[in-house]
Write a protein that holds these residues in place. Sequence first.
Motif, mmCIF file in Angstrom:
data_model
loop_
_atom_site.group_PDB
_atom_site.id
_atom_site.type_symbol
_atom_site.label_atom_id
_atom_site.label_comp_id
_atom_site.label_asym_id
_atom_site.label_seq_id
_atom_site.Cartn_x
_atom_site.Cartn_y
_atom_site.Cartn_z
ATOM 1 N N HIS A 171 30.432 41.498 -14.036
ATOM 2 C CA HIS A 171 29.728 42.682 -13.980
ATOM 3 C C HIS A 171 29.627 43.422 -15.971
ATOM 4 O O HIS A 171 29.068 44.161 -15.904
ATOM 5 C CB HIS A 171 30.548 44.243 -14.168
ATOM 6 C CG HIS A 171 31.557 43.222 -12.530
ATOM 7 N ND1 HIS A 171 30.534 43.310 -11.684
ATOM 8 C CD2 HIS A 171 33.153 43.557 -12.544
ATOM 9 C CE1 HIS A 171 31.812 43.282 -11.297
ATOM 10 N NE2 HIS A 171 33.379 42.965 -11.559
ATOM 11 N N SER A 172 29.113 42.134 -16.613
ATOM 12 C CA SER A 172 27.911 41.974 -17.606
ATOM 13 C C SER A 172 26.901 43.125 -17.444
ATOM 14 O O SER A 172 26.478 43.511 -19.198
ATOM 15 C CB SER A 172 27.932 40.944 -18.238
ATOM 16 O OG SER A 172 26.983 40.166 -17.420
ATOM 17 N N ASN A 173 26.161 43.572 -16.823
ATOM 18 C CA ASN A 173 25.012 44.566 -16.580
ATOM 19 C C ASN A 173 25.543 45.600 -17.782
ATOM 20 O O ASN A 173 25.130 46.930 -17.987
ATOM 21 C CB ASN A 173 24.091 44.733 -15.643
ATOM 22 C CG ASN A 173 23.497 43.540 -14.911
ATOM 23 O OD1 ASN A 173 22.886 42.784 -15.706
ATOM 24 N ND2 ASN A 173 23.269 43.225 -13.909
ATOM 25 N N ASN B 148 33.676 37.123 -8.467
ATOM 26 C CA ASN B 148 34.180 38.352 -8.629
ATOM 27 C C ASN B 148 32.054 38.511 -8.371
ATOM 28 O O ASN B 148 31.901 39.155 -9.364
ATOM 29 C CB ASN B 148 34.309 39.244 -9.292
ATOM 30 C CG ASN B 148 36.356 39.401 -8.623
ATOM 31 O OD1 ASN B 148 36.400 40.782 -8.694
ATOM 32 N ND2 ASN B 148 36.783 38.382 -9.257
ATOM 33 N N PHE B 149 31.776 37.943 -8.249
ATOM 34 C CA PHE B 149 30.412 37.585 -7.681
ATOM 35 C C PHE B 149 29.838 38.291 -6.909
ATOM 36 O O PHE B 149 28.390 39.176 -6.504
ATOM 37 C CB PHE B 149 29.642 35.935 -8.740
ATOM 38 C CG PHE B 149 28.254 36.291 -9.019
ATOM 39 C CD1 PHE B 149 27.313 36.898 -9.442
ATOM 40 C CD2 PHE B 149 27.438 35.921 -7.842
ATOM 41 C CE1 PHE B 149 26.033 37.070 -10.098
ATOM 42 C CE2 PHE B 149 25.832 35.176 -8.408
ATOM 43 C CZ PHE B 149 25.425 36.301 -9.175
ATOM 44 N N GLN C 145 37.102 35.529 -4.531
ATOM 45 C CA GLN C 145 36.261 37.091 -4.711
ATOM 46 C C GLN C 145 37.409 38.225 -4.249
ATOM 47 O O GLN C 145 38.348 37.766 -3.321
ATOM 48 C CB GLN C 145 35.911 36.694 -2.758
ATOM 49 C CG GLN C 145 34.638 35.934 -2.880
ATOM 50 C CD GLN C 145 33.630 36.152 -3.446
ATOM 51 O OE1 GLN C 145 32.311 35.832 -3.898
ATOM 52 N NE2 GLN C 145 33.308 37.672 -3.182
ATOM 53 N N PRO C 146 37.935 38.976 -4.300
ATOM 54 C CA PRO C 146 38.348 40.625 -3.631
ATOM 55 C C PRO C 146 38.499 40.410 -1.989
ATOM 56 O O PRO C 146 37.632 39.732 -1.188
ATOM 57 C CB PRO C 146 37.591 41.501 -4.435
ATOM 58 C CG PRO C 146 35.900 41.103 -4.161
ATOM 59 C CD PRO C 146 36.253 40.000 -5.118
ATOM 60 N N THR D 68 28.920 49.441 -7.400
ATOM 61 C CA THR D 68 28.641 48.513 -7.083
ATOM 62 C C THR D 68 28.515 47.390 -5.850
ATOM 63 O O THR D 68 27.679 46.192 -5.928
ATOM 64 C CB THR D 68 28.228 47.283 -8.151
ATOM 65 O OG1 THR D 68 29.337 46.930 -9.286
ATOM 66 C CG2 THR D 68 28.188 48.365 -9.192
ATOM 67 N N HIS D 69 29.821 46.988 -5.288
ATOM 68 C CA HIS D 69 30.301 46.761 -4.329
ATOM 69 C C HIS D 69 28.618 47.103 -3.312
ATOM 70 O O HIS D 69 29.154 48.020 -2.404
ATOM 71 C CB HIS D 69 31.399 46.619 -3.641
ATOM 72 C CG HIS D 69 32.811 45.483 -4.697
ATOM 73 N ND1 HIS D 69 34.185 46.035 -4.418
ATOM 74 C CD2 HIS D 69 32.929 45.170 -5.991
ATOM 75 C CE1 HIS D 69 34.217 44.925 -5.362
ATOM 76 N NE2 HIS D 69 33.642 44.582 -6.493
#
Length: 214
Positions: free
Chosen positions: A6-8, A102-103, A133-134, A148-149
């Motif tokens: 989540h680097s944004n 997690n993308f 993935q979750p 953001t999900h």
Amino acid sequence: MLEKNHSNNCPGRYPFLRYRQGIWREIARYVQRDIKSADTLIELGAGYGDFVNQFPAQRKLAFDLNEKMRPFFDRDVEFHAENAEGIGLLPKGCADIVFASNFLEHLDDNSLERLMPLVHRVLGPGGHLVLLQPNYRLCGDRYFDDETHLSIFSDRTIGTFLYRHGFDVIKLIPGLLPFSMKSRMPKWPILVRLYLLSPVKPLAAQMYIIAKRR
């Protein structure tokens, strides 16, 4: 979540944590049990580069929107500060592995429908898509703690989704890792290794998928 891609929002919300490198070293080692190495590895949403830096491949490419992540990648990693759909500019069949952690859950339906054909295209015949993935079935009460999900995936739906996009799931573990590194997940690498290899995994809510390109 594994707080990696989540680097944004970095470095504020997801700061660089040195101990995370040791955890991801063990995750990379675990993936190597299934896929020993690769000529070309692509990671989507690569964050701080904890996986791509440590997985053996002759050529490594990392895609992440945040230009500020560039210094965290090893010299042998080709960093692309752009949307994951940028893989569409790569030669067809150039990759052996596409990895994402997690993308996909951060993409809406339209984005997924654009991206997945590009993933299929960039992988060579028999290439592998590897996902962490979750698993909504195991963490539904926390899944949308991250606002953001945008998409829901579980071990009961991911196979159909991938099949529709030209992939056959060859391995699926419903719960491999805890939902978050902020949980009571072990931080010492040796404990992470033992956790990954243990048949009993308390708090596990991250699924592990290997899919083969048809």
